[in-house]
Enzyme design. Structure first.
Site, short mmCIF file in Angstrom:
data_model
loop_
_atom_site.label_atom_id
_atom_site.label_comp_id
_atom_site.label_asym_id
_atom_site.label_seq_id
_atom_site.Cartn_x
_atom_site.Cartn_y
_atom_site.Cartn_z
N LYS A 101 1.71 9.65 0.36
CA LYS A 101 2.97 9.95 -0.32
C LYS A 101 2.67 10.54 -1.70
CE LYS A 101 5.64 7.46 -2.96
NZ LYS A 101 6.03 8.50 -3.94
N GLU B 169 -6.48 2.92 -8.96
CA GLU B 169 -6.94 3.71 -10.11
C GLU B 169 -5.75 3.77 -11.05
OE1 GLU B 169 -7.22 6.10 -12.63
OE2 GLU B 169 -7.48 7.83 -11.31
N CYS C 106 -5.16 10.01 -16.96
CA CYS C 106 -5.44 8.57 -17.04
C CYS C 106 -6.64 8.28 -17.93
CB CYS C 106 -5.63 7.99 -15.65
SG CYS C 106 -6.73 8.98 -14.65
N GLU D 127 -0.82 2.89 -23.20
CA GLU D 127 -1.06 4.25 -22.72
C GLU D 127 0.21 5.08 -22.96
OE1 GLU D 127 -1.33 4.71 -18.42
OE2 GLU D 127 -3.03 6.03 -18.72
P1 NAD Z 1 4.13 5.17 -11.06
O1 NAD Z 1 2.99 4.24 -11.00
O2 NAD Z 1 5.50 4.62 -11.03
O3 NAD Z 1 4.03 6.21 -9.84
C1 NAD Z 1 2.87 6.54 -9.16
C2 NAD Z 1 3.16 6.61 -7.67
O4 NAD Z 1 3.55 5.33 -7.19
C3 NAD Z 1 4.28 7.54 -7.29
O5 NAD Z 1 3.98 8.17 -6.07
C4 NAD Z 1 5.46 6.61 -7.11
O6 NAD Z 1 6.45 7.10 -6.25
C5 NAD Z 1 4.79 5.41 -6.50
N1 NAD Z 1 5.50 4.16 -6.69
C6 NAD Z 1 6.37 3.82 -7.68
N2 NAD Z 1 6.81 2.57 -7.50
C7 NAD Z 1 6.20 2.10 -6.40
C8 NAD Z 1 6.23 0.86 -5.71
N3 NAD Z 1 6.97 -0.14 -6.13
N4 NAD Z 1 5.48 0.71 -4.62
C9 NAD Z 1 4.70 1.71 -4.19
N5 NAD Z 1 4.63 2.91 -4.78
C10 NAD Z 1 5.37 3.11 -5.88
O7 NAD Z 1 3.96 6.07 -12.30
P2 NAD Z 1 5.12 6.88 -13.01
O8 NAD Z 1 6.41 6.15 -13.08
O9 NAD Z 1 5.16 8.18 -12.36
O10 NAD Z 1 4.55 6.94 -14.46
C11 NAD Z 1 4.71 5.81 -15.32
C12 NAD Z 1 3.52 5.67 -16.21
O11 NAD Z 1 2.36 5.45 -15.39
C13 NAD Z 1 3.19 6.89 -17.00
O12 NAD Z 1 3.88 6.97 -18.18
C14 NAD Z 1 1.72 6.70 -17.23
O13 NAD Z 1 1.50 5.88 -18.32
C15 NAD Z 1 1.26 6.01 -15.99
N6 NAD Z 1 0.62 6.91 -15.03
C16 NAD Z 1 -0.71 6.79 -14.85
C17 NAD Z 1 -1.35 7.63 -13.96
C18 NAD Z 1 -2.82 7.55 -13.73
O14 NAD Z 1 -3.40 8.46 -13.17
N7 NAD Z 1 -3.48 6.51 -14.09
C19 NAD Z 1 -0.64 8.58 -13.27
C20 NAD Z 1 0.73 8.67 -13.44
C21 NAD Z 1 1.34 7.82 -14.34
#
Ligand code: NAD
Length: 832
Positions: free
Chosen positions: A192, A266, A300, A397
């Site tokens: 996904k 990660e 990240c 972060e």
């Molecule tokens: P997120 O963790 O919410 O989303 C990442 C992925 O997880 C997306 O595909 C999302 O649809 C999915 N997801 C969200 N809730 C989920 C759940 N309950 N169960 C399973 N999958 C789920 O990240 P975000 O909201 O897009 O970003 C929020 C913060 O996360 C950002 O501000 C940043 O600090 C951090 N972030 C980190 C990385 C990284 O590579 N480490 C990447 C994106 C965001």
């Protein structure tokens, strides 16, 4: 008349836009609506759609499907039915498909670069020069692994259907990081993409069709967090690979606790960028630019904390400000742009909020004069000075183009500040002194350390975190290994004869006086054991036979920090033989005992810095001393388990052998020097100890189980807090006398007896425990995995049915060493 030099210095950039016609034509060809890719075909499931928005213009590019639970079910079913033939296909066959995908992507590189830039808002310069070529490299590299994995790792097998959930910051690249190793190893996937950035994943699905990838091997479902949850919860998913926020990572850890799903996470980071006073400052300035303003800081491993040595701090920051003034923010499709748009309004809002908080906490904000486009989600490059290391912006972060800086005086202070974070993803160290660079690299707690460079990645090199940045690696053999499991685990189903944990539990808990909770601070647990006031017989029916050969009044103490100690609870647990007769007592450990043991284990951390040769010598010495007491231990095991004298001797002999095995491994479990696509780099993949490991031993084989787990952990330089076999703890408590006489430094091995599940929970909850290995009763697996979510510690919970502790492939070997180490990759450039 102006001279050429003056013209060059004053000349403004003209616009240099990349054409988007091909991408628009492709979107149009889909009617600007996308279904999901399941079982090799496109499906148009429900009517619920959400927009794919270009963050740079706020234009709606297309409508994306919000998948339903039935769609995820279909996708998993398709992946499950494709698994047998895909996993059984010869490696070279799988290699061909990965190779074909690499070729197809390479041939459409510009299309993907433009699409990614439009969907994500990142500069075309980056998608063109980094995201897409790196994704191609990932596919090629793993085509290679598919070719050779069967021969190289005959004892490992693919895990099954893998659920993969990826973020929006590197949409195509994260897909490649996930799909390529999974397929190379023989797994099938349900992936996904993030809801903000689905388009390149959907375009990739078309490539899968184009190369004729067998139906069901790759399935792509789109949608938000709830779709992610359906994947996470699906019972037929064998492994989950997630990249994203620590918050969601923690949620996933909790949701999958006890399910037996393998998990790699990660997560976020707050990576230090350390500049010493002898660094090449021009290069370091460019390093900072790359470290924090690459991809708008939505990385990240962004070098988001700048630590500069005090003597050069002012000069360095001045130069940095000058450089920042030259950064260009704007239309991502313009080839001369350095910083594009952040992903969406929510993220922009988050960056704004954290920046305001930084100011309100007393830090000084600086931004260059920087015109921003009228539409779209843009944020200017930002520098904070006067930042306290404890400030929110120094700890949280931000995931945006915001750099916080502070200074340090000595290398020791630099290391201390660098490690003052709950994360541990990456670090960048700048100095011309190689001794200093490597010393600091070794001391920093992070999965990747770049020396005099930053944001270097390669498919041959593992990438991943220490601490709350998650666990598992992506890239190279380190990443491939996460998609493989010992082949015997997949084949085994029935517990091996004579080693049934259930049988032993029944024997043990048959005591009518069982009262699992009394007086224990540790809370709920399986409580298989009886408890009495310390040393007092409470009148349990022990039968008329005097228990032989051990006297009743002997209460084995615990072993903490190299000393025998009484349990904090003041309670003891009776240990009975298979006939229910009391043969001794052990302390009933509680939270306080674990706390003391963890503290002792931390104090003994220098064990990890001792030479591997030295650790090997100590392990040999333990073996020697155990051997000298063979008869005594065999008698004890026989009495405890009723296994018979010859079986007991076999167990002691196997434990001695195991100590020899890990003494042998201590200086032979090497890392790698990776061959990366970057030339003139030595990239050292070094297995490091994890730190303090909590170990809950299996009930059966009380000595061999204990030694099989403790020996690899300490051989690799960890210190341990061990909860020995709950019903047969006396076999392990006697071992402290052996440890005492074998030069094992105090605190390296700590033994706390008691309820395995309850103490396992305490270990998993403890923020200073770095990993927990749980081999106790099955009900404890979920408890330990869920409790570990607090600091996202690594766990190794035994789901393998009927592990044969005597068998070399199952009771010892590389899997144990793998679990006892974490890889740090140190990138060292060379050449003038
Ligand atoms: P997120 O963790 O919410 O989303 C990442 C992925 O997880 C997306 O595909 C999302 O649809 C999915 N997801 C969200 N809730 C989920 C759940 N309950 N169960 C399973 N999958 C789920 O990240 P975000 O909201 O897009 O970003 C929020 C913060 O996360 C950002 O501000 C940043 O600090 C951090 N972030 C980190 C990385 C990284 O590579 N480490 C990447 C994106 C965001």
């Amino acid at each position: 008349m102006k001279v050429v030099r003056e013209i060059m210095e004053t000349m403004e950039y003209g616009p240099s836009p990349e054409g988007d016609q091909k991408v628009r034509a492709w979107l149009d060809s889909h009617g600007r609506k996308f279904g999901v890719f399941i079982d090799g075909e496109w499906r148009e499931p429900g009517d619920t759609r959400f927009p794919a928005v270009n963050p740079a213009t706020e234009e709606v590019l297309a409508e994306i499907t919000e998948s339903r639970k039935v769609d995820v079910d279909d996708a998993v079913r398709a992946a499950a039915s494709a698994f047998p033939s895909w996993s059984a296909a010869p490696g070279p066959v799988r290699a061909r498909y990965l190779y074909a995908l690499a070729r197809q992507l390479q041939k459409r590189a510009r299309f993907f670069a433009v699409l990614e830039s439009m969907d994500n808002g990142k500069p075309i310069r980056e998608t063109r020069d980094f995201d897409v070529p790196m994704a191609v490299r990932w596919l090629y590299h793993h085509a290679g692994w598919a070719q050779i994995v069967g021969d190289e790792y005959p004892d490992l097998a693919p895990v099954g259907v893998v659920g993969q959930i990826i973020p929006w910051n590197f949409p195509l690249l994260m897909l490649a990081w996930k799909v390529a190793p999974a397929l190379a190893a023989g797994n099938t996937v349900v992936l996904k993409p993030a809801e903000q950035t689905s388009l390149t994943a959907l375009a990739f699905a078309e490539l899968c069709q184009k190369v004729g990838l067998p139906a069901g091997v790759v399935n792509i479902v789109t949608g938000g967090g709830q779709v992610g949850e359906h994947i996470v919860d699906h019972p037929e998913i064998a492994k989950l690979a997630f990249t994203g926020s620590t918050e969601v990572g923690r949620l996933i850890r909790k949701r999958t606790a006890g399910s037996g799903k393998r998990l790699t996470l990660e997560l976020g980071g707050k990576s230090p960028f350390i500049v010493f006073d002898d660094a090449d400052l021009d290069s370091a300035i460019e390093g900072v630019v790359n470290g924090i303003w690459f991809n708008q800081g939505e990385v990240c491993c962004a070098g988001s904390r700048l630590l500069v040595q005090e003597s050069i701090a002012e000069r360095f920051l001045e130069r940095l400000r000058l450089r920042m003034e030259r950064l260009r923010v704007g239309d991502p499709l313009d080839k001369g742009i350095d910083i594009g748009a952040v992903i969406d309004g929510t993220q922009l809002e988050r960056v704004n909020r954290l920046v305001e908080q930084g100011e309100s906490e007393g830090a000084s904000r600086w931004q260059p004069p920087c015109p921003l486009p009228d539409r779209g989600f843009y944020y200017p490059p930002t520098l904070f000075t006067d930042v306290s290391p404890a400030a929110t912006i120094a700890q949280e972060e931000i995931f945006g183009p915001v750099l916080v800086s502070y200074s340090f005086r000595t290398p020791a202070e630099a290391v201390q500040l660098a490690n003052n974070t709950r994360y541990g993803l990456a670090a960048s160290v700048w100095t011309e002194n190689i001794n200093l660079a490597l010393d600091v690299a070794a001391k920093i707690k992070a999965g990747t350390v770049w020396i005099n460079n930053t944001n270097a990645f390669d498919a041959a090199v593992g990438f991943g975190g220490y601490r709350e940045s998650g666990f598992g690696r992506e890239g190279g053999i380190e990443g491939l290994r996460e998609y493989l499991a010992p082949a015997w685990e997949k084949g085994a189903s029935a517990p091996a004869a004579g080693a049934s944990p259930l049988q032993e539990t029944e024997n043990f808990s048959a005591d009518p006086n069982e009262s699992p909770e009394a007086g224990s601070e540790t809370g709920s647990g399986s409580g298989s054991g009886t408890e009495t006031d310390s040393g007092l017989d409470t009148g349990s029916d022990l039968g008329s036979e005097p228990p032989f050969p051990l006297p009743i009044d002997r209460t084995a103490k615990m072993y903490i920090g190299g000393k025998q100690v009484r349990p904090d609870s003041g309670y003891a647990r009776e240990i009975v033989d298979p006939a229910g007769r009391l043969i001794g007592e052990v302390g009933d450990g509680n939270r306080k005992d674990i706390r003391n043991a963890v503290e002792a284990a931390h104090k003994a951390a220098s064990w990890g810095e001792a030479s591997a040769h030295h650790r090997a010598q100590v392990l040999y010495y333990i073996a020697e001393n155990l051997s000298a007491r063979m008869d005594e231990f065999a008698a004890r095991i026989d009495t405890l388990t009723g296994c018979g004298r010859s079986e007991a001797e076999r167990e002691v002999e196997a434990a001695i052998q195991r100590l020899f095995t890990y003494a042998a491994w201590a200086d032979k479990y090497d890392g790698h020097v990776h061959r990366t696509a970057l030339t003139r780099h030595a990239t050292l993949a070094m297995p490091e100890p994890i730190g303090v490991i909590g170990i809950v031993c299996p009930h059966q084989l009380p000595l061999l189980g204990f030694v099989s787990l403790v020996a690899p952990a300490i051989a690799m330089g960890n210190t341990v807090v061990v909860v020995p076999s709950e019903p047969h703890a006396l076999a392990a408590t006697d071992l402290y006398q052996v440890l005492d006489t074998s030069d094992v430094p105090g605190g390296v091995v700590n033994i706390v007896t008691g309820d395995g599940i309850a103490l396992g929970r305490v270990l998993a909850e403890h923020d200073d425990v770095d990993s927990v290995w749980y081999f106790g009763e099955p009900e404890g697996r979920a408890v330990v995995e869920e409790a570990s979510a607090g600091n996202m510690k690594r766990t190794w919970v035994d789901y393998a049915a009927g592990r044969d502790w005597y068998a070399p492939g199952q009771g010892e070997g590389r899997t144990f060493l793998w679990e006892a180490t974490q890889i740090k990759n140190i990138w060292i450039p060379y050449g003038e």
